[in-house]
Scaffold this active site. Structure first.
Site, PDB file in Angstrom:
ATOM      1  N   ASP A  53      18.661  31.125  21.852  1.00  0.00           N
ATOM      2  CA  ASP A  53      17.607  31.396  22.836  1.00  0.00           C
ATOM      3  C   ASP A  53      18.068  32.507  23.783  1.00  0.00           C
ATOM      4  O   ASP A  53      18.862  32.289  24.685  1.00  0.00           O
ATOM      5  CB  ASP A  53      17.307  30.115  23.627  1.00  0.00           C
ATOM      6  N   GLU A 133      42.234  49.030  35.684  1.00  0.00           N
ATOM      7  CA  GLU A 133      43.251  48.278  36.415  1.00  0.00           C
ATOM      8  C   GLU A 133      42.638  46.949  36.850  1.00  0.00           C
ATOM      9  O   GLU A 133      41.637  46.936  37.569  1.00  0.00           O
ATOM     10  CB  GLU A 133      43.724  49.052  37.653  1.00  0.00           C
ATOM     11  N   GLU A 135      42.631  43.946  39.098  1.00  0.00           N
ATOM     12  CA  GLU A 135      43.097  43.322  40.329  1.00  0.00           C
ATOM     13  C   GLU A 135      42.392  41.985  40.493  1.00  0.00           C
ATOM     14  O   GLU A 135      41.173  41.892  40.278  1.00  0.00           O
ATOM     15  CB  GLU A 135      42.813  44.223  41.536  1.00  0.00           C
ATOM     16  N   GLU A 214      50.051  42.707  44.346  1.00  0.00           N
ATOM     17  CA  GLU A 214      49.261  43.701  45.079  1.00  0.00           C
ATOM     18  C   GLU A 214      49.404  43.490  46.585  1.00  0.00           C
ATOM     19  O   GLU A 214      50.129  42.616  47.050  1.00  0.00           O
ATOM     20  CB  GLU A 214      47.790  43.653  44.650  1.00  0.00           C
ATOM     21  N   GLU A 222      48.026  42.531  40.167  1.00  0.00           N
ATOM     22  CA  GLU A 222      47.385  43.534  39.317  1.00  0.00           C
ATOM     23  C   GLU A 222      48.069  43.576  37.965  1.00  0.00           C
ATOM     24  O   GLU A 222      49.303  43.491  37.871  1.00  0.00           O
ATOM     25  CB  GLU A 222      47.446  44.922  39.954  1.00  0.00           C
ATOM     26  N   HIS A 271      39.584  49.747  39.171  1.00  0.00           N
ATOM     27  CA  HIS A 271      39.695  51.198  39.076  1.00  0.00           C
ATOM     28  C   HIS A 271      39.663  51.615  37.611  1.00  0.00           C
ATOM     29  O   HIS A 271      40.350  51.021  36.772  1.00  0.00           O
ATOM     30  CB  HIS A 271      40.985  51.693  39.723  1.00  0.00           C
ATOM     31  N   ARG A 342      43.789  57.754  48.078  1.00  0.00           N
ATOM     32  CA  ARG A 342      43.181  56.469  47.747  1.00  0.00           C
ATOM     33  C   ARG A 342      41.980  56.129  48.623  1.00  0.00           C
ATOM     34  O   ARG A 342      41.343  55.102  48.423  1.00  0.00           O
ATOM     35  CB  ARG A 342      44.245  55.368  47.827  1.00  0.00           C
ATOM     36  N   GLU A 361      40.575  58.877  38.299  1.00  0.00           N
ATOM     37  CA  GLU A 361      40.079  57.501  38.331  1.00  0.00           C
ATOM     38  C   GLU A 361      38.884  57.393  39.272  1.00  0.00           C
ATOM     39  O   GLU A 361      38.827  58.060  40.304  1.00  0.00           O
ATOM     40  CB  GLU A 361      41.175  56.535  38.781  1.00  0.00           C
ATOM     41  N   ARG A 363      37.334  54.837  41.750  1.00  0.00           N
ATOM     42  CA  ARG A 363      37.920  53.708  42.466  1.00  0.00           C
ATOM     43  C   ARG A 363      36.885  52.700  42.985  1.00  0.00           C
ATOM     44  O   ARG A 363      37.258  51.666  43.530  1.00  0.00           O
ATOM     45  CB  ARG A 363      38.757  54.224  43.644  1.00  0.00           C
TER      46      ARG A 363
END
Length: 476
Positions: A53, A133, A135, A214, A222, A271, A342, A361, A363
Site C-alpha cells: 500500500d 559527513e 554527525e 565532535e 562524527e 556536510h 566554516r 562542500e 554545509r
C-alpha cells in the site's frame, strides 16, 4: 535462473540464510521493510514484485495506492542485526500498469537515477562523486512527550558536563561545554562504539575515512566516509544510519541525527563534499583558478548558491533544521562561498589539493533529509549553474574569506541569508523549482506533495505551546 540470482542463492546457502528482507524508502526518508522466507525469492519475485500500500509511504492517494516493489539484487547483503540469518536488499517502487509495471516517478531512488541520467545526457559529466559527513549524538537516555496539557523532552549521557555533580558512579572526566572536538579518552567515552560501528559499516561495503568526537560535549560524534557515486552514496547514507542506530541500540544506547537535539550545544549537519568527473578526468580543478577551482566548479557553485534557499526545502526539511542554522555553532547562516571558512554555506577545503581531490562542500544539509531527494536536488542546482554559466563572484556571493558571523548591520545588508524557518524554505522551493523538473527528474506532483506534507509539519509545530513561552509570557 539469472546469473545474479544464482549468485545470491549461493551466498544464502553458504551463510544458512532463512529470510529475505526487503527495505524501501518512504517519502520522508525512513526505511520500511517486509520479510519473507528465502525460498519465496524467485524469478517471479524479480519480475512481478511484491504488492504493498503506497499511500502509507506518503507517495500516492488512497484511490491509487496499490503498488509493487521489486528487489534490487545488486544491493543484497547480510543483515548483521537480524536474529535469524537474513538477506536484506532494497526494493524499488513500481506502479501497476499494463502490459508491464513501470518505475514510480516519485520513488526516491528513481529520482536519483534520473538525475544521474540527466547529467550524462546533458554532457555535463559522467559522475558526481560525493562524500557525506555523518554527525550525530549518542545518548544513554531519551524521553519526550507532547500532549495538550504538557510538553517535555529530556536527554542524558554520562559524559555530559551537567553530570559532574552525580553522587554515585562518577569518575569525573566530563566533556566541557562546546569542547568535545577530537576529545581523547577518558573524556571521549564513545571511541569504542565508533570503532565497532565503523567495522560494521566496512563489512557492509561503506568505506570509512575516519571517526572522532565532535564539538558537542554531550555525546556528539562524527563518522566521515569515502567518496562514491551519487546514487551509491544515497544508498550508503540510508545504510549507514541503519547500522549506526542499531549498533547503538545493541549496546544499550540510542542515536539521533536531529540537527539540534538540545539548546546551547553544537548541532548535527550532513556536510556534502562533491566533485564531477568525465571520462575519468576531474572537472573541478584548475591550478590558476580561485582556490584551484575550474570555471566549471565555480559555475556549479553559482547554481548551488542561486538556488540554495529552495534547496533547503529538501536538504533541511524539518522544523528542527532551522534551530541549527544559527550563528555561533559553525553552522552556515549566509549565502556565499570561501576557502577554509566554516561560517560559509559552501566551503572549499584548503587541504584538498591536486586534480582528483579538488572539491568543495555544501554545509547546510542535515540528517533529517531524504538523501535521494537532497543529493539529486544538489546535482540539479549545480547543473543549472553550469548550463547557464552562473558566476558566483559576479553575482555577489563572495568569496567571503572572513568570519561571516561578525558582520556589522551595514555589511549584513549586502549579503543574502539562508531561510530561518521551514516555512520560509518551502516558500522558496515553491517559487524556485524549475531547475529540479528539467528532464523529468523531479515530478511536479512530487514537489507539490512534499511541500504540502512539510507545511502540515510546520503548522503542527507552530500551533503547539512551548515551555519557553510559559517562561516568557505566563505572568503577563
Amino acid at each position: 535462473m539469472s546469473e545474479l540470482l544464482a549468485k545470491v542463492k549461493e551466498m544464502c546457502e553458504k551463510n544458512a540464510v532463512k529470510m529475505a528482507d526487503f527495505m524501501m524508502i518512504d517519502l520522508n526518508g525512513r526505511w520500511r521493510h517486509l520479510t519473507m522466507p528465502i525460498d519465496r525469492l524467485t524469478e517471479d519475485t524479480l519480475k512481478s514484485g511484491v504488492g504493498f500500500d503506497g499511500s502509507n509511504y506518503g507517495f500516492a492517494p488512497i484511490e491509487k495506492s496499490d503498488m509493487v516493489f521489486i528487489p534490487d539484487l545488486k544491493s543484497a547483503r547480510l543483515d548483521p542485526f537480524a536474529e535469524v540469518a537474513t538477506l536484506s536488499m532494497i526494493g524499488d517502487v513500481y506502479v501497476i500498469d499494463l502490459p508491464d509495471n513501470r518505475r514510480f516517478d516519485q520513488d526516491p531512488r528513481n529520482v536519483a537515477i534520473h538525475a544521474e541520467e540527466y547529467m550524462r545526457s546533458a554532457g555535463i559529466a559522467d559522475e558526481m562523486r560525493i562524500g557525506p559527513e555523518f554527525e550525530f549524538h549518542v545518548f544513554d537516555h531519551v524521553s519526550y512527550a507532547v500532549r495538550g496539557h504538557s510538553s517535555k523532552f529530556a536527554v542524558d549521557t554520562e559524559q555530559a558536563e551537567w553530570n559532574t555533580g552525580m553522587e554515585e558512579d562518577n569518575l569525573g572526566y566530563k566533556v566541557p561545554h562546546k569542547s568535545g572536538y577530537h576529545a581523547a579518552p577518558p573524556l571521549d567515552r564513545l571511541g569504542g562504539f565508533r570503532d565497532r560501528a565503523t567495522i560494521l559499516m566496512e563489512q557492509q561495503g561503506i568505506d570509512v575515512k575516519y571517526h572522532h568526537h565532535e564539538v558537542g560535549g554531550p555525546g556528539q560524534v562524527e563518522i566521515e566516509v569515502e567518496f562514491g557515486g551519487m546514487l551509491e552514496m544515497a544508498d550508503k547514507t540510508m545504510l549507514a544510519k541503519y547500522i549506526i542506530k542499531n549498533a547503538a541500540i545493541a549496546e544499550g544506547k540510542t542515536v539521533t541525527f536531529m540537527p539540534k537535539p538540545m539548546f546551547g550545544e553544537a548541532g548535527n549537519g550532513l556536510h556534502v563534499h562533491m566533485h564531477l568527473f568525465k571520462g575519468g578526468k576531474p572537472l573541478f580543478y584548475d591550478p590558476d583558478g580561485y582556490s584551484q577551482l575550474s570555471k566549471t566548479a565555480l559555475h556549479f557553485i553559482g547554481g548551488l548558491l542561486k538556488h540554495v534557499r529552495a534547496l533547503c526545502g529538501f536538504t533541511n526539511p524539518s522544523t528542527n533544521s532551522y534551530k541549527r542554522l544559527v550563528p555561533g555553532y559553525e553552522a552556515p547562516v549566509t549565502i556565499g562561498f570561501a576557502t577554509s571558512n566554516r561560517s560559509s554555506v559552501i566551503r572549499i577545503p584548503a587541504y584538498a589539493k591536486g586534480p582528483d581531490k579538488k572539491r568543495f562542500e555544501l554545509r547546510s544539509p542535515d540528517g533529517t533529509c531524504n538523501p535521494y531527494y537532497a543529493y539529486s536536488a544538489i546535482l540539479m542546482a549545480g547543473i543549472d549553474g553550469i548550463q547557464n554559466e552562473i558566476d558566483p563572484q559576479k553575482d555577489g556571493y563572495g568569496p567571503y574569506d572572513f568570519n561571516l558571523y561578525n558582520l556589522s548591520k551595514k555589511e549584513q545588508a549586502k549579503i543574502k541569508f539562508l531561510p530561518q524557518s521551514l516555512g520560509e524554505a518551502l516558500d522558496a522551493l515553491e517559487k524556485d523549482n524549475d531547475f529540479l523538473t528539467r528532464g523529468g527528474v523531479f515530478p511536479k506532483r512530487l514537489i507539490e506533495i512534499w511541500i504540502e506534507n512539510k507545511r502540515k509539519e510546520a503548522a503542527r509545530y507552530n500551533q503547539l505551546p512551548h515551555p519557553v513561552e510559559y517562561e516568557m509570557y505566563f505572568d503577563l
